[in-house]
Scaffold this motif. Sequence first.
Motif, mmCIF file in Angstrom:
data_model
loop_
_atom_site.group_PDB
_atom_site.id
_atom_site.type_symbol
_atom_site.label_atom_id
_atom_site.label_comp_id
_atom_site.label_asym_id
_atom_site.label_seq_id
_atom_site.Cartn_x
_atom_site.Cartn_y
_atom_site.Cartn_z
ATOM 1 N N TYR A 52 0.853 -1.183 0.000
ATOM 2 C CA TYR A 52 0.000 0.000 0.000
ATOM 3 C C TYR A 52 0.891 1.236 0.000
ATOM 4 O O TYR A 52 1.747 1.398 0.868
ATOM 5 C CB TYR A 52 -0.919 -0.005 1.219
ATOM 6 N N ASP A 59 -6.884 4.701 -4.977
ATOM 7 C CA ASP A 59 -6.939 3.934 -6.216
ATOM 8 C C ASP A 59 -6.830 2.448 -5.855
ATOM 9 O O ASP A 59 -5.762 1.983 -5.443
ATOM 10 C CB ASP A 59 -5.786 4.349 -7.142
ATOM 11 N N ARG A 60 -7.935 1.723 -6.005
ATOM 12 C CA ARG A 60 -7.943 0.308 -5.623
ATOM 13 C C ARG A 60 -7.052 -0.548 -6.515
ATOM 14 O O ARG A 60 -6.534 -1.580 -6.084
ATOM 15 C CB ARG A 60 -9.373 -0.229 -5.666
ATOM 16 N N GLU A 61 -6.891 -0.149 -7.765
ATOM 17 C CA GLU A 61 -6.075 -0.950 -8.677
ATOM 18 C C GLU A 61 -4.599 -0.905 -8.299
ATOM 19 O O GLU A 61 -3.900 -1.902 -8.378
ATOM 20 C CB GLU A 61 -6.262 -0.448 -10.119
ATOM 21 N N THR A 62 -4.125 0.262 -7.900
ATOM 22 C CA THR A 62 -2.700 0.413 -7.564
ATOM 23 C C THR A 62 -2.460 0.413 -6.059
ATOM 24 O O THR A 62 -1.306 0.453 -5.619
ATOM 25 C CB THR A 62 -2.135 1.720 -8.143
ATOM 26 N N HIS A 63 -3.548 0.372 -5.260
ATOM 27 C CA HIS A 63 -3.452 0.434 -3.796
ATOM 28 C C HIS A 63 -2.686 1.687 -3.353
ATOM 29 O O HIS A 63 -1.842 1.637 -2.461
ATOM 30 C CB HIS A 63 -2.762 -0.821 -3.241
ATOM 31 N N THR A 64 -3.018 2.812 -3.988
ATOM 32 C CA THR A 64 -2.322 4.066 -3.700
ATOM 33 C C THR A 64 -3.280 5.110 -3.161
ATOM 34 O O THR A 64 -4.320 5.379 -3.758
ATOM 35 C CB THR A 64 -1.638 4.621 -4.963
ATOM 36 N N GLU A 71 -10.676 -0.200 3.106
ATOM 37 C CA GLU A 71 -10.185 -0.507 1.767
ATOM 38 C C GLU A 71 -9.360 -1.790 1.749
ATOM 39 O O GLU A 71 -9.380 -2.543 0.776
ATOM 40 C CB GLU A 71 -9.352 0.663 1.235
ATOM 41 N N SER A 74 -10.177 -4.955 -0.569
ATOM 42 C CA SER A 74 -9.174 -5.531 -1.474
ATOM 43 C C SER A 74 -9.054 -7.033 -1.260
ATOM 44 O O SER A 74 -8.914 -7.801 -2.212
ATOM 45 C CB SER A 74 -7.820 -4.858 -1.249
ATOM 46 N N GLU A 123 -12.038 -8.692 -2.845
ATOM 47 C CA GLU A 123 -11.911 -8.696 -4.293
ATOM 48 C C GLU A 123 -10.910 -9.759 -4.746
ATOM 49 O O GLU A 123 -11.118 -10.446 -5.743
ATOM 50 C CB GLU A 123 -11.467 -7.313 -4.778
ATOM 51 N N ARG A 161 -11.729 -12.982 -7.172
ATOM 52 C CA ARG A 161 -10.970 -13.283 -8.386
ATOM 53 C C ARG A 161 -10.371 -14.685 -8.336
ATOM 54 O O ARG A 161 -10.356 -15.403 -9.343
ATOM 55 C CB ARG A 161 -9.864 -12.245 -8.581
#
Length: 215
Positions: free
Chosen positions: A62, A146-151, A185, A189, A192, A196
């Motif tokens: 993160y 940003d959930r995709e980049t964990h930023t 978050e 994550s 998610e 997947r």
Amino acid sequence: MKMPAKPNERQYRSLSVPLVARAEPDDVSAEKRIDSEFYVEGYASTFNDPYVLFEDYDGFEYTEVISPDAFRDADMSDVIMQFDHTGKVFARISNGTLIVEPDEHGLFIAADLSRSQAARDLYEEIQSGLITRMSWAFTVAADEYDRETHTTTITRVKKVFDVSAVSLPADPNTEISARNLLDGEIEQSRKELARRNRALAIARATLAIAKSRKV
């Protein structure tokens, strides 16, 4: 996406940017901001420079980044300088011994450590290389995740409480406060990732069944 900021939760961050003591400027273009024989300067934070806050149990890193506009409305009316965020005050904005201001690089600090014996002792420790890093304490007014980049991007700082010389490059409060800030978050994550993984397992099983039928 915007995250609900926690404006009353004090955050702590430390960087690898060194805190330095200078008796004289290194060159004519690097004038001291305060006229003092016990002058130190450095950066408490840098802009657009992602750093890892922590790594969770699933191996996700993160990260966090500070927006150049984050300090636009921040309360920095009387920031103090301490050691490890506790104890004595070595310099402060209100008496002219501390400068804390954003520039093109980050949150710049300059301090006159001449007003007390404890402050002069801290200067000697910085000059000798025993103390080399800084940390800062603040509260968040607004941020985005940003959930995709964990930023996480801190877009607004509400208040800066102190800038501190620190004994260790990493403040132990950093991971704790960051985990609290990202608590929901992190759980999202993990859910998610589990979803997947289940979908991938089902796809693999379906493919295996299809291949076996062809045989």
